[in-house]
Scaffold this active site. Structure first.
Site, PDB file in Angstrom:
ATOM      1  N   ASN A   7       0.830  -1.201   0.000  1.00 48.53           N
ATOM      2  CA  ASN A   7       0.000   0.000   0.000  1.00 48.53           C
ATOM      3  C   ASN A   7       0.869   1.257   0.000  1.00 48.53           C
ATOM      4  OD1 ASN A   7      -2.440   1.437   0.153  1.00 48.53           O
ATOM      5  ND2 ASN A   7      -3.317  -0.160   1.429  1.00 48.53           N
ATOM      6  N   CYS A   8       0.200   2.392  -0.130  1.00 51.08           N
ATOM      7  CA  CYS A   8       0.848   3.711  -0.111  1.00 51.08           C
ATOM      8  C   CYS A   8       1.819   3.796   1.057  1.00 51.08           C
ATOM      9  CB  CYS A   8      -0.209   4.810   0.025  1.00 51.08           C
ATOM     10  SG  CYS A   8       0.443   6.464   0.256  1.00 51.08           S
ATOM     11  N   PRO A   9       3.040   4.274   0.924  1.00 49.71           N
ATOM     12  CA  PRO A   9       3.631   4.907  -0.271  1.00 49.71           C
ATOM     13  C   PRO A   9       4.491   3.961  -1.099  1.00 49.71           C
ATOM     14  CG  PRO A   9       5.069   5.288   1.586  1.00 49.71           C
ATOM     15  CD  PRO A   9       3.961   4.385   2.080  1.00 49.71           C
ATOM     16  N   MET A  10       4.425   2.646  -0.834  1.00 47.44           N
ATOM     17  CA  MET A  10       5.383   1.716  -1.428  1.00 47.44           C
ATOM     18  C   MET A  10       5.384   1.658  -2.964  1.00 47.44           C
ATOM     19  SD  MET A  10       6.845   1.086   1.201  1.00 47.44           S
ATOM     20  CE  MET A  10       8.049  -0.005   0.482  1.00 47.44           C
TER      21      MET A  10
END
Lengths: 84, 194
Positions: free
Chosen positions: A16-19
């Site tokens: 998920n964000c920010p990956m």
């Protein structure tokens, strides 16, 4: 068409964000000029995030973004080319 | 914009050609000025001051810092007061969520104040984080450091809380104070207090 033959694929499914953006940036830096990167994500926010990243990054051109279903799960594919 | 301004065979420029060339020169000069300023000022900079040490407030600075680094920004996060907990190797793994005074929690304050409630709400949040594939604080710290983010621990607060430099993750900058943080803020394009 270069989207059909990416030089590199980054699989960020299940992250998920920010990956997705961070992994995209890392793989993009390692690309040679003219090569295309494919990013495969399950985070729906990656559609907006990766577009925003590509728009603000010199030498990154977002060729296309696709939404598909794999094994009953929504998958978002992004194709980014590094400028010559 | 067209760049192929044609010159007539005889080498004479029409009034339109001259106008087009003048416009083109203006554009190039503006681009050159932008490039010069980029080269002289270096990369764009962001400074975040992280002052909170609860589980929910540990995420925004780290997510923004690692994302800005991916955008090519030079990022500094100055951790002070409870923000230090985020950089503390042991404490960062046990950050808590307070249910008292948090109107987003499904329990009224009188119940939220009971012993054990913070542990319960923290566990609920930790489970949600894991279920939604959100990275752990430890992972975000590693990613931030790998991306070149300068994670700074305020020396005054380290002394105040009785911590030691060795308590923090490898790669964390210590021995810095308000003046160095302020100087970085002056030079930064974005400054945030979290």
């Amino acid at each position: 068409m270069s989207t059909e033959s990416p030089a590199e694929t980054v699989d960020v499914k299940g992250q998920n964000c920010p990956m997705p953006v961070i992994k995209t940036k890392g793989a993009f830096d390692a690309l040679a000029a003219g090569e295309t990167l494919e990013v495969v994500a399950t985070d729906s926010g990656s559609m907006s995030d990766i577009k925003g990243w590509a728009d603000s990054t010199d030498g990154a051109e977002l060729l296309s973004q696709e939404e598909a279903t794999e094994d009953g799960e929504a998958v978002y594919k992004h194709y980014i080319q590094k400028a010559e | 914009m067209s760049t192929d301004t044609t010159v007539s065979a005889g080498g004479e420029l029409s009034a339109e050609d001259v106008d087009a060339l003048a416009e083109r020169i203006d554009t190039l000069e503006a681009e050159l000025a932008d490039l010069r300023s980029d080269v002289e000022n270096g990369p764009k900079k962001m400074v975040i001051i992280a002052t909170k040490g609860t589980l929910d407030m540990a995420y925004p600075p780290l997510i923004l810092a690692s994302t800005a680094a991916a955008f090519g920004y030079q990022v500094t996060v100055f951790h002070t007061f409870w923000g230090l907990e985020i950089l503390h190797k042991q404490n960062s793994k046990n950050l808590k969520l307070s249910s008292v005074g948090n109107p987003n929690m499904p329990v009224p304050n009188v119940i939220a104040a009971l012993p054990g409630m913070d542990q319960m709400t923290t566990r609920m949040m930790q489970n949600k984080i894991a279920d939604n594939d959100v990275a752990s604080i430890e992972e975000l710290i590693e990613i931030s450091l790998e991306s070149g983010v300068d994670l700074q621990a305020c020396q005054m607060t380290i002394d105040l809380l009785g911590y030691d430099e060795a308590d923090f993750y490898d790669g964390v900058t210590t021995g810095v104070g308000a003046a160095s943080a302020f100087q970085e803020m002056v030079e930064a394009d974005i400054q945030l207090l979290v």
